[in-house]
Design a protein around this motif. Structure first.
Motif, short mmCIF file in Angstrom:
data_model
loop_
_atom_site.label_atom_id
_atom_site.label_comp_id
_atom_site.label_asym_id
_atom_site.label_seq_id
_atom_site.Cartn_x
_atom_site.Cartn_y
_atom_site.Cartn_z
N CYS A 47 0.85 -1.19 0.00
CA CYS A 47 0.00 0.00 0.00
C CYS A 47 0.89 1.25 0.00
O CYS A 47 1.86 1.33 0.74
CB CYS A 47 -0.91 -0.01 1.23
SG CYS A 47 -1.98 1.43 1.35
N CYS A 61 -8.79 -0.32 -5.12
CA CYS A 61 -7.40 0.12 -5.06
C CYS A 61 -6.97 0.62 -6.44
O CYS A 61 -7.33 0.06 -7.47
CB CYS A 61 -6.50 -1.03 -4.61
SG CYS A 61 -4.77 -0.53 -4.40
N ARG A 101 -4.20 -4.24 2.40
CA ARG A 101 -4.72 -3.77 1.12
C ARG A 101 -6.22 -4.01 0.97
O ARG A 101 -6.81 -3.69 -0.05
CB ARG A 101 -3.96 -4.44 -0.03
CG ARG A 101 -2.47 -4.11 -0.11
CD ARG A 101 -2.10 -2.91 -0.94
NE ARG A 101 -2.73 -2.81 -2.22
CZ ARG A 101 -2.32 -3.42 -3.34
NH1 ARG A 101 -1.25 -4.19 -3.34
NH2 ARG A 101 -2.97 -3.23 -4.46
#
Length: 186
Positions: A47, A61, A101
């Motif tokens: 991340c 994401c 994540r």
């Protein structure tokens, strides 16, 4: 019902194989459609803390790697079981990366827990039941307890088991759990 197993390909030991076989057999006997994702460090980026998953692409994401598919599969499963080696009392770096994540599945706000720590509130009404099973050879009681404590700090709604115990203990524990989607707590 769908079950997703997530393991770290860098720790495929004999102990892991016994745990995987036990878990897979249990899920199939309970009529789950199972899928296994074996993580590789080269397929995952850490991340960046860019908050793009909250601002640019809410709920997704912005890094284009294996995590996009993992997050989708997690959210489309009824149960997710992480099979993680216990490394110095914690989960492996790849399992930690996947847990971190998962941030797009939470909202960009903070709430205070009863113990005074903060965490992000859920984005969705329901989430898959989450279980993490730590494994390793010759684990000390301290490593096992640290693994349980660290995992519980990351997620409120996760069951933590340790393998190898007698395998029947793992099966008994799984049989007592509600293996279905749960309310919006992470």
């Amino acid at each position: 019902m769908k079950a997703l197993l997530i393991s770290d390909q860098e720790y495929l030991t004999t102990t892991y194989q016994g745990l995987y076989d036990l878990t897979d057999k249990f899920l199939k006997e309970n009529e789950f459609q199972t899928e296994l994702i074996e993580l590789k460090a080269e397929n995952l980026t850490f991340c960046m803390g860019c908050f793009g998953c909250w601002i640019k692409k809410p709920g997704e994401c912005v890094i284009n790697d294996q995590m996009t598919q993992i997050n989708q599969r997690v959210m489309n499963s009824d149960i997710v079981i992480y099979l993680s080696p216990i490394v110095f009392g914690q989960f492996s770096p790849n399992i930690k990366n996947v847990i971190d994540r998962g941030l797009p599945n939470m909202l960009p706000f903070f709430e205070t827990r009863p113990d005074g720590s903060t965490m992000h509130p859920p984005r969705y009404k329901t989430y898959p039941c989450q279980i993490i099973i730590g494994y390793g050879d010759g684990l000390s009681d301290q490593d096992q307890q640290l693994f349980i404590d660290v995992t519980k700090k990351h997620r409120r709604n996760i069951d933590v088991l340790i393998y190898p115990e007698p395998s029947q203990t793992i099966i008994q524990s799984l049989n007592t759990m509600e293996l279905r989607r749960v309310g919006g707590l992470l």
